[in-house]
Design a protein around this motif. Structure first.
Motif, PDB file in Angstrom:
ATOM      1  N   ALA A  97      19.113  39.921 -44.802  1.00 25.41           N
ATOM      2  CA  ALA A  97      19.706  39.935 -43.468  1.00 25.41           C
ATOM      3  C   ALA A  97      20.097  38.524 -43.050  1.00 25.41           C
ATOM      4  CB  ALA A  97      18.733  40.523 -42.455  1.00 25.41           C
ATOM      5  N   PHE A  98      21.283  38.431 -42.453  1.00 26.05           N
ATOM      6  CA  PHE A  98      21.788  37.182 -41.885  1.00 26.05           C
ATOM      7  C   PHE A  98      21.883  37.397 -40.372  1.00 26.05           C
ATOM      8  CE2 PHE A  98      23.477  37.729 -46.102  1.00 26.05           C
ATOM      9  CZ  PHE A  98      23.605  36.476 -46.672  1.00 26.05           C
ATOM     10  N   GLU A  99      21.084  36.693 -39.603  1.00 29.06           N
ATOM     11  CA  GLU A  99      21.151  36.768 -38.141  1.00 29.06           C
ATOM     12  C   GLU A  99      22.097  35.665 -37.665  1.00 29.06           C
ATOM     13  OE1 GLU A  99      19.681  39.031 -36.286  1.00 29.06           O
ATOM     14  OE2 GLU A  99      18.322  39.923 -37.773  1.00 29.06           O
ATOM     15  N   ILE A 100      23.235  36.064 -37.089  1.00 30.97           N
ATOM     16  CA  ILE A 100      24.249  35.100 -36.661  1.00 30.97           C
ATOM     17  C   ILE A 100      24.373  35.195 -35.149  1.00 30.97           C
ATOM     18  CG2 ILE A 100      26.649  34.362 -36.903  1.00 30.97           C
ATOM     19  CD1 ILE A 100      26.672  35.725 -39.651  1.00 30.97           C
ATOM     20  N   GLY A 101      23.998  34.122 -34.456  1.00 32.10           N
ATOM     21  CA  GLY A 101      24.004  34.161 -33.003  1.00 32.10           C
ATOM     22  C   GLY A 101      24.321  32.816 -32.396  1.00 32.10           C
ATOM     23  N   GLU A 102      24.144  32.711 -31.112  1.00 34.00           N
ATOM     24  CA  GLU A 102      24.491  31.489 -30.400  1.00 34.00           C
ATOM     25  C   GLU A 102      23.619  30.316 -30.809  1.00 34.00           C
ATOM     26  OE1 GLU A 102      24.446  32.325 -26.250  1.00 34.00           O
ATOM     27  OE2 GLU A 102      26.058  33.812 -26.376  1.00 34.00           O
ATOM     28  N   ASP A 103      22.432  30.593 -31.337  1.00 32.01           N
ATOM     29  CA  ASP A 103      21.525  29.522 -31.733  1.00 32.01           C
ATOM     30  C   ASP A 103      21.664  29.134 -33.194  1.00 32.01           C
ATOM     31  OD1 ASP A 103      20.456  29.425 -29.168  1.00 32.01           O
ATOM     32  OD2 ASP A 103      18.995  31.001 -29.628  1.00 32.01           O
ATOM     33  N   ALA A 112      17.842  33.336 -51.131  1.00 28.33           N
ATOM     34  CA  ALA A 112      19.011  34.203 -51.291  1.00 28.33           C
ATOM     35  C   ALA A 112      20.250  33.400 -51.684  1.00 28.33           C
ATOM     36  CB  ALA A 112      19.268  34.975 -50.001  1.00 28.33           C
ATOM     37  N   VAL A 113      21.097  34.026 -52.504  1.00 30.97           N
ATOM     38  CA  VAL A 113      22.360  33.417 -52.902  1.00 30.97           C
ATOM     39  C   VAL A 113      23.481  34.437 -52.703  1.00 30.97           C
ATOM     40  CG1 VAL A 113      21.287  31.868 -54.580  1.00 30.97           C
ATOM     41  CG2 VAL A 113      22.163  34.085 -55.351  1.00 30.97           C
ATOM     42  N   VAL A 114      24.698  33.918 -52.622  1.00 34.96           N
ATOM     43  CA  VAL A 114      25.897  34.742 -52.498  1.00 34.96           C
ATOM     44  C   VAL A 114      26.806  34.409 -53.672  1.00 34.96           C
ATOM     45  CG1 VAL A 114      27.964  35.188 -51.109  1.00 34.96           C
ATOM     46  CG2 VAL A 114      25.741  34.883 -49.988  1.00 34.96           C
ATOM     47  N   THR A 143      25.443  39.650 -52.385  1.00 34.21           N
ATOM     48  CA  THR A 143      24.253  38.898 -51.995  1.00 34.21           C
ATOM     49  C   THR A 143      23.126  39.234 -52.965  1.00 34.21           C
ATOM     50  OG1 THR A 143      24.911  39.092 -49.687  1.00 34.21           O
ATOM     51  CG2 THR A 143      22.653  38.425 -50.097  1.00 34.21           C
ATOM     52  N   PHE A 144      22.274  38.244 -53.227  1.00 35.15           N
ATOM     53  CA  PHE A 144      21.132  38.438 -54.125  1.00 35.15           C
ATOM     54  C   PHE A 144      19.886  37.843 -53.483  1.00 35.15           C
ATOM     55  CE2 PHE A 144      25.024  38.227 -56.471  1.00 35.15           C
ATOM     56  CZ  PHE A 144      24.936  39.288 -57.351  1.00 35.15           C
ATOM     57  N   PRO A 165      23.955  29.004 -52.451  1.00 32.19           N
ATOM     58  CA  PRO A 165      22.905  29.378 -51.497  1.00 32.19           C
ATOM     59  C   PRO A 165      23.487  30.166 -50.330  1.00 32.19           C
ATOM     60  CG  PRO A 165      22.667  27.085 -52.160  1.00 32.19           C
ATOM     61  CD  PRO A 165      23.978  27.555 -52.712  1.00 32.19           C
ATOM     62  N   ALA A 166      22.687  31.049 -49.764  1.00 32.11           N
ATOM     63  CA  ALA A 166      23.163  31.917 -48.678  1.00 32.11           C
ATOM     64  C   ALA A 166      23.780  31.118 -47.537  1.00 32.11           C
ATOM     65  CB  ALA A 166      22.020  32.784 -48.169  1.00 32.11           C
ATOM     66  N   ALA A 167      23.185  29.963 -47.196  1.00 28.97           N
ATOM     67  CA  ALA A 167      23.735  29.141 -46.114  1.00 28.97           C
ATOM     68  C   ALA A 167      25.142  28.670 -46.444  1.00 28.97           C
ATOM     69  CB  ALA A 167      22.826  27.950 -45.839  1.00 28.97           C
TER      70      ALA A 167
END
Length: 199
Positions: A97-103, A112-114, A143-144, A165-167
């Motif tokens: 899971a990737f939480e994408i928000g204002e913070d 995790a890697v993409v 995604t892995f 890397p996921a980031a």
């Protein structure tokens, strides 16, 4: 971000161009394909949505599944809608899971890697450009849970791929919003600001 030579060469065969050396060159080529076929720049409606994909964006107003994980990752940067990208890995079936928000952005798995990839011997885009790109590319952007899962997956795919890397995958999605879709470079398109501190 540089692309490995084999990945760039496969993208070059797909598009009938010189091999892109970077993610930026790859996204510029994708944009040119869409503009040539449709007479306009890509929009959020061009994302590769599906009824039952392994990757989904879930927000307060939207829930949509996709074939390619970059599509739900780019969605918040196109729309300004914060939310969660849920991605099922292709070997272990783990949900990342990737939480994408204002913070900013948080990823559920530290390792995790993409992947970014393209079929090793892709069909050219001459006849049905956008559909051909979806077929030859989308299945290889996954995604892995970690690099070991990615390495196991590569043993069974006929594709040139690389993993980041996921980031960095989120940073690629943010770059896609700006280069491919003409979104504001900060990921603002008129709704709530979505900040990515990893980019």
């Amino acid at each position: 971000m540089s692309l490995p030579a084999d990945v760039g060469e496969a993208f070059g065969r797909l598009y009938g161009t010189d091999p892109p050396a970077t993610v930026g060159e790859w996204t510029e080529t994708m944009r040119a394909v869409v503009e040539a076929e449709r007479g306009r720049a890509p929009t959020v409606d061009d994302l590769c949505a599906t009824a039952d994909g392994d990757h989904a964006f879930v927000g307060e107003e939207t829930e949509q599944a996709y074939i390619c994980v970059l599509d739900p990752l780019v969605y918040p940067f196109l729309t300004g809608e914060a939310g969660t990208v849920r991605s099922t890995t292709p070997v272990r079936g783990t949900e990342v899971a990737f939480e994408i928000g204002e913070d900013g952005v948080a990823v559920s798995h530290d390792d995790a890697v993409v992947s970014i990839g393209v079929s090793t011997d892709p069909d050219r885009v001459d006849d049905a450009p956008v559909e051909t790109v979806y077929r030859e590319v989308c299945g290889y952007i996954q995604t892995f849970e970690d690099r070991a899962e990615y390495e196991r997956w590569t043993e069974g795919v006929d594709a040139a791929t690389t993993a980041v890397p996921a980031a960095v995958g989120v940073a690629v999605a943010r770059a896609l919003a700006g280069t491919l879709f003409d979104a504001d470079p900060d990921g603002r398109t008129g709704a709530a600001a979505v900040e990515c501190d990893c980019c």
